[in-house]
Design an enzyme around this catalytic site. Structure first.
Site, mmCIF file in Angstrom:
data_model
loop_
_atom_site.group_PDB
_atom_site.id
_atom_site.type_symbol
_atom_site.label_atom_id
_atom_site.label_comp_id
_atom_site.label_asym_id
_atom_site.label_seq_id
_atom_site.Cartn_x
_atom_site.Cartn_y
_atom_site.Cartn_z
ATOM 1 N N HIS A 5 -11.438 -3.116 3.335
ATOM 2 C CA HIS A 5 -11.343 -2.725 4.747
ATOM 3 C C HIS A 5 -12.111 -1.453 5.073
ATOM 4 O O HIS A 5 -12.182 -1.073 6.237
ATOM 5 C CB HIS A 5 -9.864 -2.556 5.127
ATOM 6 C CG HIS A 5 -9.239 -1.404 4.392
ATOM 7 N ND1 HIS A 5 -9.045 -1.422 3.026
ATOM 8 C CD2 HIS A 5 -8.796 -0.199 4.814
ATOM 9 C CE1 HIS A 5 -8.507 -0.263 2.652
ATOM 10 N NE2 HIS A 5 -8.340 0.493 3.717
ATOM 11 N N ASP A 6 -12.650 -0.778 4.068
ATOM 12 C CA ASP A 6 -13.414 0.456 4.297
ATOM 13 C C ASP A 6 -14.911 0.263 4.104
ATOM 14 O O ASP A 6 -15.681 1.210 4.267
ATOM 15 C CB ASP A 6 -12.974 1.552 3.304
ATOM 16 C CG ASP A 6 -11.557 2.015 3.531
ATOM 17 O OD1 ASP A 6 -11.091 1.991 4.679
ATOM 18 O OD2 ASP A 6 -10.909 2.404 2.535
ATOM 19 N N GLU A 28 -6.511 3.937 -5.850
ATOM 20 C CA GLU A 28 -7.807 4.151 -5.196
ATOM 21 C C GLU A 28 -8.281 5.556 -5.538
ATOM 22 O O GLU A 28 -7.568 6.532 -5.290
ATOM 23 C CB GLU A 28 -7.662 3.994 -3.678
ATOM 24 C CG GLU A 28 -9.001 3.992 -2.990
ATOM 25 C CD GLU A 28 -8.951 4.429 -1.539
ATOM 26 O OE1 GLU A 28 -9.874 4.072 -0.795
ATOM 27 O OE2 GLU A 28 -8.015 5.148 -1.136
ATOM 28 N N ASP A 38 0.847 -1.185 0.000
ATOM 29 C CA ASP A 38 0.000 0.000 0.000
ATOM 30 C C ASP A 38 0.886 1.239 0.000
ATOM 31 O O ASP A 38 1.817 1.330 0.801
ATOM 32 C CB ASP A 38 -0.881 -0.010 1.262
ATOM 33 C CG ASP A 38 -2.289 0.461 0.998
ATOM 34 O OD1 ASP A 38 -2.434 1.572 0.461
ATOM 35 O OD2 ASP A 38 -3.235 -0.274 1.334
ATOM 36 N N ASP A 75 -3.185 4.667 -2.218
ATOM 37 C CA ASP A 75 -4.247 5.236 -1.398
ATOM 38 C C ASP A 75 -4.692 6.611 -1.925
ATOM 39 O O ASP A 75 -3.855 7.498 -2.141
ATOM 40 C CB ASP A 75 -3.688 5.386 0.026
ATOM 41 C CG ASP A 75 -4.749 5.657 1.054
ATOM 42 O OD1 ASP A 75 -5.588 4.767 1.279
ATOM 43 O OD2 ASP A 75 -4.745 6.754 1.649
HETATM 44 C C1 NOJ Z 1 -8.379 5.145 2.017
HETATM 45 C C2 NOJ Z 1 -8.057 3.989 2.876
HETATM 46 O O1 NOJ Z 1 -8.491 2.822 2.261
HETATM 47 C C3 NOJ Z 1 -8.700 4.246 4.216
HETATM 48 O O2 NOJ Z 1 -8.676 3.128 5.056
HETATM 49 C C4 NOJ Z 1 -8.009 5.421 4.827
HETATM 50 O O3 NOJ Z 1 -8.686 5.788 6.007
HETATM 51 C C5 NOJ Z 1 -7.979 6.623 3.895
HETATM 52 N N1 NOJ Z 1 -7.724 6.294 2.539
HETATM 53 C C6 NOJ Z 1 -6.927 7.590 4.340
HETATM 54 O O4 NOJ Z 1 -5.653 7.047 4.120
#
Ligand code: NOJ
Length: 560
Positions: A327-328, A254, A98, A200
């Protein structure tokens, strides 16, 4: 369409904090991951994506990095990491790390230098501004985690920008020295032998010059000024030239708010940027005007229209990444399936979608045996900064009823995905011998990896079959996608076609038994069943007038 390993691959995401604890401190770690590599190999995955494992004070579980070149104490040492990489490569798998460079931690040495004085050579690594003429924040942007995106810093009497928590100051990509630091750090990891980066919120690194406010409100969503900003393609092309192009790796960016047209620019093969993006449109199908916490029922039409648009949109230029959770996000079987009445059936059906659309499928840990959302009784059981902020804002500050606030958390909270991996039916699902950093989902007693491995008809074995099928049939990776039955309320059906071969995918998205007729050109009975989520499909059944069972998924090869 050009062939590439990252198009053919199946990726498995590990959230290290919750995957496997090897030393009983209640926190997952690298040795824990290493002990489960045979499990991942058995499943058939090609690439492992590790959520961040770098030094971090863990304000946002590792997405706040204080040293990009070292490993988080709780997770182990660089030697552990090197051993893990060796274990992954030794089994013929690849490792994607990541890359979190929209922001760092406020405990990173750069930021500590930067905040120490306006004259520091690191000052310009971050985004500092004085108060506006009214003595307020420099602009009205709110952060992704709620509240102003600016934090006042006493030491120098200025504000710094943070699109996430105030312990995640945004890096200033306008500064060429900062960019060079990032590229050197990427090279450091690539030279250690990693096989790619998941980047990210990478489409947030370029901000509109002048950082203008949006509208007149005191606080507003400023996304138009930092998502897909003016220099984003220039920065990514530079990164590609300086770093990525020198290695045979995979990259996925992302990208909240990215549209199909933007994704074509990010992933077009001749543009020298990224391989694919994580888009978010389909993750908003159950959000109302108030955003993610304003939970609404989703419809198949809503979900299908978006997935279809992306399939068709990136048919000739670019590439899709296929995911329904990470994970989000909440767990897919709870969100898009029926975890209570049709747990196995709906998990298998959703898996069939992810592994037969065109693109690279991503499995999030535990998805392969149907881990579900969790309902902890009290807010004190929750750990996620976004969830805790939202609870404070909605319930404590705005006075919304607690039950309503908790209902949003149950539906959308990120901790749904972060409860410990459920390995077996022993205490805490075998994740730790200690006290886990976040409680386990009590359903580990029945939903766990061991149970799924021991049941030949399980979700786990179905994933294995889907992955194996992908390896045997190029049509799954490269075949053209075409939607059929575009208006059906319960069924998502499409064909895939490659070099005269034609496959038909039929997915019943609900618990009913819809009957339907296939279009004329597909309505013949010469076919072979390639995979199905129920194990007793009648081979002689007339598929011209078909009835699917609850959450049934079938994939046929039509012999024309
Ligand atoms: C996206 C990530 O997937 C998330 O978990 C994170 O809180 C935010 N970006 C900030 O890095």
């Amino acid at each position: 369409m050009k062939k590439a390993f990252w198009k053919e691959a199946v990726v498995y995401q590990i959230y290290p904090r919750s995957f496997m604890d090897s030393n009983g401190d209640g926190i997952g770690d690298l040795q824990g991951i290493a002990s489960k590599l045979d499990y991942l190999k058995e499943l058939g995955v090609d690439v492992i994506w590790l959520s961040p494992v770098f030094k971090s004070p863990n304000d946002d579980n590792g997405y706040d990095i204080s040293d990009y070149r070292d490993i988080m104490d709780e997770f182990g040492t660089m030697a552990d990491w090197e051993q893990l990489l060796e274990g992954i490569h030794g089994r013929g798998m690849k490792l994607m790390m990541d890359l979190v460079v929209n922001h760092s931690s406020d405990e990173h040495a750069w930021f500590m230098e930067s905040r120490s004085s306006k004259d520091s050579p690191y000052r310009d690594y971050y985004i500092w501004r004085p108060a506006n003429e009214k003595g307020e924040e420099p602009n009205n942007w709110v952060s992704f985690f709620g509240g102003s995106a600016w934090q006042y810093d006493e030491a120098t009497g200025e504000y710094f920008l943070h699109l996430f928590s105030k312990k995640q100051p945004d890096l200033n990509w306008e500064n060429p020295t900062l960019r060079k630091e990032v590229y050197d750090m990427m090279t450091f990891w690539l030279d250690k032998g990693i096989d790619g980066f998941r980047m990210d919120v990478i489409n947030c690194i370029s901000k509109t010059p002048g950082l203008p406010s949006v509208g007149e409100d005191r606080y507003a969503w400023g996304g138009e000024h930092f998502m897909n900003g003016p220099r984003i393609h220039e920065f990514l092309q530079e990164m590609n030239r300086e770093v990525l192009s020198k290695y045979d790796i995979m990259t996925v960016g992302e990208m909240p708010g990215a549209t199909v047209d933007q994704a074509k620019l990010y992933t077009g093969e001749d543009r020298g940027e990224l391989n694919m993006v994580f888009q978010f449109e389909h993750m908003d199908v159950d959000s109302g005007p108030g955003g993610k916490w304003d939970v609404r029922p989703w419809t198949l039409k809503g979900l299908r229209d978006i997935l279809h648009k992306w399939q068709v949109g990136l048919e000739h230029t670019g590439w899709n990444s296929l995911y329904l959770n990470n994970h989000d996000q909440p767990r897919m079987v709870s969100r898009f399936g029926d975890a209570e009445r049709y747990h196995k059936e709906s998990a298998k059906m959703l898996a069939t979608l992810l592994h037969t659309l065109k693109g690279t499928p991503y499995i999030y840990q535990g998805e392969e045996f149907g881990m579900t959302n969790v309902k902890f009784p009290s807010i004190n059981d929750y750990r996620d900064i976004e969830t805790l902020n939202m609870y404070r804002e909605h319930h404590i500050e705005q006075g919304k009823p607690e039950a309503q606030t908790m209902a949003s958390i149950y539906a959308k909270g990120r901790d749904n995905a972060r409860t410990p991996m459920q390995w077996d039916a022993s205490p805490n699902g075998g994740f730790t011998t200690g006290t886990p950093w976040i409680a386990s989902n009590p359903n580990y007693v029945t939903i766990n990896a061991e149970q799924s491995i021991n049941d030949p008809d399980s979700i786990f074995h179905y994933y294995k079959k889907l992955i194996a099928l992908r390896k045997q049939h190029a049509i799954i990776t490269y075949g053209r996608y075409e939607l059929i039955l575009p208006e059906h309320d319960e069924i998502y059906a499409y064909t895939r076609e490659l070099d005269g071969e034609l496959w038909l995918v039929m997915l019943n998205f609900f618990g009913g038994e819809p009957v339907f007729e296939l279009p004329e050109h597909l309505a013949h009975n010469a076919r072979e069943l390639m995979i199905s989520s129920y194990d007793d499909v009648d081979a002689a059944q007339d598929i011209r007038h078909l009835k699917l069972r609850p959450y049934e998924a079938r994939v046929y090869k039509l012999t024309v």
